[in-house]
Design a protein around this motif. Structure first.
Motif, PDB file in Angstrom:
ATOM      1  N   TYR A 203       0.878  -1.203   0.045  1.00  0.00           N
ATOM      2  CA  TYR A 203      -0.172  -0.119  -0.202  1.00  0.00           C
ATOM      3  C   TYR A 203       0.991   1.122  -0.124  1.00  0.00           C
ATOM      4  CZ  TYR A 203      -4.245  -2.884   0.781  1.00  0.00           C
ATOM      5  OH  TYR A 203      -5.161  -3.634   0.934  1.00  0.00           O
TER       6      TYR A 203
ATOM      7  N   LEU B 267       3.947   1.465  -1.199  1.00  0.00           N
ATOM      8  CA  LEU B 267       4.536   1.606  -2.579  1.00  0.00           C
ATOM      9  C   LEU B 267       3.499   2.091  -3.541  1.00  0.00           C
ATOM     10  CD1 LEU B 267       6.497  -1.554  -2.708  1.00  0.00           C
ATOM     11  CD2 LEU B 267       7.470   0.839  -2.541  1.00  0.00           C
ATOM     12  N   LEU B 268       2.154   1.912  -3.272  1.00  0.00           N
ATOM     13  CA  LEU B 268       1.009   2.262  -4.141  1.00  0.00           C
ATOM     14  C   LEU B 268       0.627   3.503  -3.714  1.00  0.00           C
ATOM     15  CD1 LEU B 268      -0.894  -1.105  -4.345  1.00  0.00           C
ATOM     16  CD2 LEU B 268       0.510   0.008  -6.492  1.00  0.00           C
ATOM     17  N   ALA B 269       1.324   4.206  -2.994  1.00  0.00           N
ATOM     18  CA  ALA B 269       1.008   5.865  -2.748  1.00  0.00           C
ATOM     19  C   ALA B 269      -0.293   5.948  -1.959  1.00  0.00           C
ATOM     20  CB  ALA B 269       0.835   6.608  -3.925  1.00  0.00           C
ATOM     21  N   ALA B 270      -0.546   4.879  -1.093  1.00  0.00           N
ATOM     22  CA  ALA B 270      -1.835   4.803  -0.176  1.00  0.00           C
ATOM     23  C   ALA B 270      -1.152   4.749   1.265  1.00  0.00           C
ATOM     24  CB  ALA B 270      -2.619   3.745  -0.622  1.00  0.00           C
TER      25      ALA B 270
ATOM     26  N   GLY C  86      -3.595   9.908  -2.174  1.00  0.00           N
ATOM     27  CA  GLY C  86      -3.483   8.697  -1.274  1.00  0.00           C
ATOM     28  C   GLY C  86      -3.239   9.376   0.270  1.00  0.00           C
TER      29      GLY C  86
END
Lengths: 103, 652, 178
Positions: C46, C48-51, C130
């Motif tokens: 998460y 890493l996924l900009a969240a 995010g």
């Protein structure tokens, strides 16, 4: 390397692992854990799509993940409560034991 | 002649016994014995009063008046429209009075006769008897064939119910079933007759059938023949007579009312009702006359050999019905109906007398165990004697006049084979005297031949009352229809009935003609038949008393005579022939169908289907075994398949 | 091979490995702890996924609260008897069909990956995608109804859990029946 494609593959692996756990295991605790794993696989895919699309659509993906967590918490609570009631009754947590119609 | 129906209120004649049936039948024993004893006879009594009322209306009206009460429309299917209506003309009024009058007396008699029954079956008995009266009145008052058939089947049902009244005894319920089944054979023909009549004349209405009858292409002959087959069932004529002797299994008052006085005469009444139609089918009339005559002779022979007092009377009834059919067959409708009325009186008397004897002897029916009853039961003996003399045709009792009228009508008729028919009819009349004499002698004269006979007791109360009234009617009933030869205008019944068939009858009796030559011939015939009646009776009494030993020796000496006697006792083996020709093949065929078709085919298919379902269940059972993992696996697999199916375009 | 790639590889290994261990452990305690590993990996993914918010929540709620709840229940049961008693016997092996089914699910779910882009679009540096604020705005502006419904679900779950788990055990019937 790190991309939507990779995320989806990992997400699918999590989902498949959860399915295996639900179908193969008889211990209800582990079945419930496997359900959580499946939910996480799905949530990961949502988050990855959110990163891909960005903006409002991307945020929608993250909102779904958030709500999934809440629902997963509810599901775990109810599932474990049922588990306790079942165990109190049958003295085990084996799903194969929940086959008779009479209590 | 055209009939002008006059509107009238007739429904109470029919409704009274129906109400009685409903009350007694629904409330049953809860009404209490006293209430049933009052209500039971009251129902036909009320109907009798209303029927008298209708008779008064008819007598005050011009000749051939018809009282009618249309009730409602029953069926309206295209061209076929059946209405329900009541209709009283001279014929129906006569019959209705007989049914309700004799019926009332027999109800009264039953109060005493059935007194030993438990409350429940006592109420059941009167409910059935009232239902019978209702059905018979529907039959009599019907204004078309369909309503008539309702009554026709209704009396058949009640006959079945009452023959098997003591159903705990298998023989009784078997007798009831036999009556029912044999009657169905006739009824099938009757229904077919209705179809033919509808096809040929386009109506089932009695008035229109009689007026518009014509014999195009033999259709009238066909349908009258079919109706007559129905009549042979209901009125126990050859070859469908086999049920009536067995019907004696019912209570004796039932035998008197249903199987002697009223229901079995329905066939005769039917021919009278359709007189106009039968008049255009002379071939049928000849058949009717000949079947009736042969039945009369045959039944007379059988009656001569019976040992059971009720069986003697049953065969006598068959014989007398045959005589009535002879009258109908030669076109002497009024004479046939006259005999029907007098027969109702004297045969009811005889049956009630026999009932009194059976009652007094605690159920004994065998003539061989009676004897000397005249001393123990003088009233019964006197009443029965009156009935017996009337049956034997001794002047001046009722049967003499009615039988005489029939013999006369046969003599002057134009029926094919008249001389032979005449001879046979006279022989049948002679036989009547013989068996009557035998029965009376064995039962009432001589010394008692059993303990029961020695301690017989006289009936009392209602039984005695009904017996006396009926005996009086049997003695004096002839006054209704004294022949013209005795006094001018004496044939009041004939004069009352005949206009209904004006233009239809072709026998002299129907026309009530007054030619001097005919009158002279009739006087001579009356003399001869009166002499015959008395002498045959005397011979019969002697044969059973003084000549008894000599006769017995004769029978033992000649094997042929002995065989004849055995054959007569065995009803000339008609039942056995039916058993071999009809019942046994039917049973064998049914067994074949059962073993091969039903078990082999129908059951196999049904069982196979059941087994298939069972196998499928066994195969599918693991799916619903309650195994959580199984459900989960199915769910997942189904989801996979669904997704594949939903994304099938993507794979292509 | 960037830092993000390496981090993702490690996280993926944790996710899949933890999950695989979780569904194969005989002991429920080990299974729960393996799931924690898997969920930590998801949390890293998460981030890493900009969240960021989701990553924090994943660690706190999932790996923290929910799994602790599981462990509580396991301990509650274990207080009464040993682990092996919890599952009776070992009949009806379901492993092979389960494996086949899991494979089918994996193939089907991974299939869309074949047509997905191999690169992320670049993030605008200052649009707050995010972040806690961005996600909060998204929840309370576009998804209020879903949020309220989930709240209701949670309420129902709380009430239901108390009702089911708090129910008194049925009294033992006296021998011979009442």
């Amino acid at each position: 390397m790190f991309s939507l494609r990779a995320c989806l593959v990992v997400s699918a692996a999590l989902l498949a692992t959860g399915v295996y756990g639900v179908v193969a295991r008889r211990n209800i605790i582990i079945v419930l854990l496997s359900v959580e794993v499946m939910l996480n696989g799905a949530a990961l895919a949502f988050a990855a799509f959110g990163r891909q699309w960005l903006g409002a659509a991307g945020h929608a993906g993250q909102v779904v993940v958030l709500l999934t967590m809440a629902v997963a918490a509810a599901e775990a609570g109810v599932g474990l409560a049922l588990l306790l009631a079942f165990e109190r009754h049958r003295r085990c947590v084996d799903s194969d034991d929940a086959r008779t119609l009479r209590g | 002649m055209t009939h002008y129906p006059i509107e009238a209120q007739l429904h109470w004649i029919v409704l009274a016994p129906l109400l009685g049936f409903a009350l007694i039948g629904l409330a049953g024993a809860r009404l209490g014995r006293g209430a049933v004893s009052l209500l039971g006879p009251a129902a036909p009594g009320v109907a009798f009063v209303y029927a008298l009322d209708a008779l008064q209306a008819l007598r005050g009206a011009p000749e051939a008046t018809v009282l009618a009460e249309p009730l409602w429309s029953w069926l309206d299917l295209g061209a076929l429209s059946v209405s329900v209506g009541l209709r009283v003309d001279a014929l129906a009024a006569t019959l209705a009075l007989v049914v309700t009058g004799v019926g009332f007396l027999i109800h009264v008699y039953s109060v005493g006769y059935m007194g030993h029954e438990p409350d429940g079956s006592y109420a059941r008995y009167f409910a059935f008897l009232n239902l019978f009266t209702f059905a018979m009145l529907v039959l009599v008052l019907a204004d078309n064939l369909v309503v008539f058939f309702v009554g026709w089947e209704g009396v058949g049902l009640c006959s079945y119910l009452l023959i098997g009244f003591w159903y705990r005894d298998l023989a009784n319920s078997d007798a009831g079933r036999k009556a029912f089944v044999v009657n169905r054979v006739g009824d099938l023909a009757f229904v077919l007759g209705m179809f033919v009549a509808w096809r040929a004349f386009g109506t089932l209405d009695f008035a229109r059938l009689n007026q518009e009858a014509h014999d195009d292409g033999g259709l009238a002959t066909l349908c009258t023949l079919l109706f007559f087959i129905g009549a042979t069932g209901k009125s126990a004529q050859l070859p469908l007579h086999v049920w009536l002797p067995d019907a004696m299994a019912g209570p004796t008052p039932v035998s008197a009312l249903i199987h002697a006085a009223t229901m079995v005469t329905a066939g005769v009444y039917m021919i009278g009702r359709l007189g106009g139609l039968y008049a255009v089918a002379p071939a049928t009339l000849a058949v009717v006359a000949w079947v009736g005559c042969l039945t009369a002779l045959y039944a007379g022979w059988v009656a001569l050999a019976q040992r059971d007092i009720k069986k003697v009377l049953a065969w006598s009834t068959i014989s007398q019905l045959g005589t009535m059919f002879v009258a109908m067959g030669v076109g002497a409708y009024a004479s046939g109906l006259f005999h029907l009325v007098t027969h109702a009186f004297f045969k009811a008397t005889l049956f009630l007398g026999a009932g009194a004897v059976i009652h007094g002897l605690a159920g004994e029916q065998d003539l061989g165990r009676m004897g000397g009853l005249a001393r123990r039961m003088p009233v019964t003996a006197l009443c029965t004697l009156l009935g017996a003399l009337a049956l034997a045709g001794v002047p001046p009792l009722s049967g003499f006049f009615s039988k005489d009228a029939i013999l006369f009508a046969v003599g002057v008729s134009s029926v094919p084979g008249r001389s032979a028919l005449c001879l046979l009819a006279w022989s049948a009349a002679a036989l009547t005297g013989l068996y009557v004499a035998r029965m009376m002698t064995l039962a009432f004269l001589g010394a008692p031949r059993s303990a029961a006979a020695a301690h017989a007791h006289e009936p009392r109360g209602t039984m005695a009352f009904a017996l006396l009234v009926l005996a009086a009617l049997a003695a004096a009933g002839g006054a209704l229809g004294l022949p013209e030869a005795v006094a001018h205008g004496a044939d009041r019944l004939g004069a009352f009935l005949a206009p209904g068939w004006a233009g239809a009858g072709h026998g002299p009796a129907a026309g009530a003609g007054g030619h001097a030559g005919l009158l002279e011939a009739e006087r001579a015939l009356m003399l001869r038949s009166g002499l015959l009646g008395v002498s045959v009776l005397a011979v019969g009494v002697l044969a059973c008393t003084a000549w008894g030993g000599a006769l017995e020796a004769l029978f033992e000496a000649d094997p042929g005579l002995a065989a004849l006697r055995r054959a007569a006792l065995g009803r000339f083996y008609v039942d056995e022939v039916y058993g071999a020709a009809v019942v046994r093949p039917l049973v064998a065929g049914s067994r074949l169908l059962w073993r091969v078709v039903d078990v082999g085919l129908v059951d196999a298919v049904v069982n196979g289907l059941a087994r298939l379902v069972g196998l499928a269940a066994v195969a599918l059972r693991p799916l619903q075994g309650g195994l959580l993992r199984g459900y989960a696996a199915l769910l997942a697999a189904a989801t996979v398949l669904l997704v594949v199916w939903a994304a099938r375009g993507w794979f292509r | 091979m960037t830092a993000a790639d390496l981090s993702f590889l490690a996280a993926a290994a944790a996710m899949v490995g933890g999950a695989a261990l979780a569904v194969t452990r005989r002991s429920a305690v080990y299974a729960a702890l393996s799931v924690v590993v898997s969920f930590m990996g998801v949390g890293v993914a998460y981030f890493l996924l900009a969240a960021e918010f989701l990553g924090i929540a994943q660690v706190f709620i999932y790996a923290g609260a929910i799994i602790v709840l599981f462990l509580f229940v396991i301990m509650l049961l274990d207080l009464r008897r040993g682990v092996p008693d919890l599952v009776r016997g070992n009949d009806r092996p379901f492993h092979l069909p389960a494996l086949l089914l899991a494979l089918a699910v994996f193939l089907l779910a991974a299939l869309p990956a074949t047509v997905c882009p191999g690169e992320w679009p670049p993030l605008a540096p200052d649009d707050g995608f995010g972040s806690t604020g961005g996600l909060g705005r998204a929840v309370y502006s576009g998804h209020t109804l879903a949020f309220e419904v989930v709240g209701l679900v949670l309420l129902a779950a709380v009430v239901g859990s108390v009702a089911v788990a708090g129910a008194r055990p049925p009294r033992e019937a006296p021998p011979g029946g009442a």
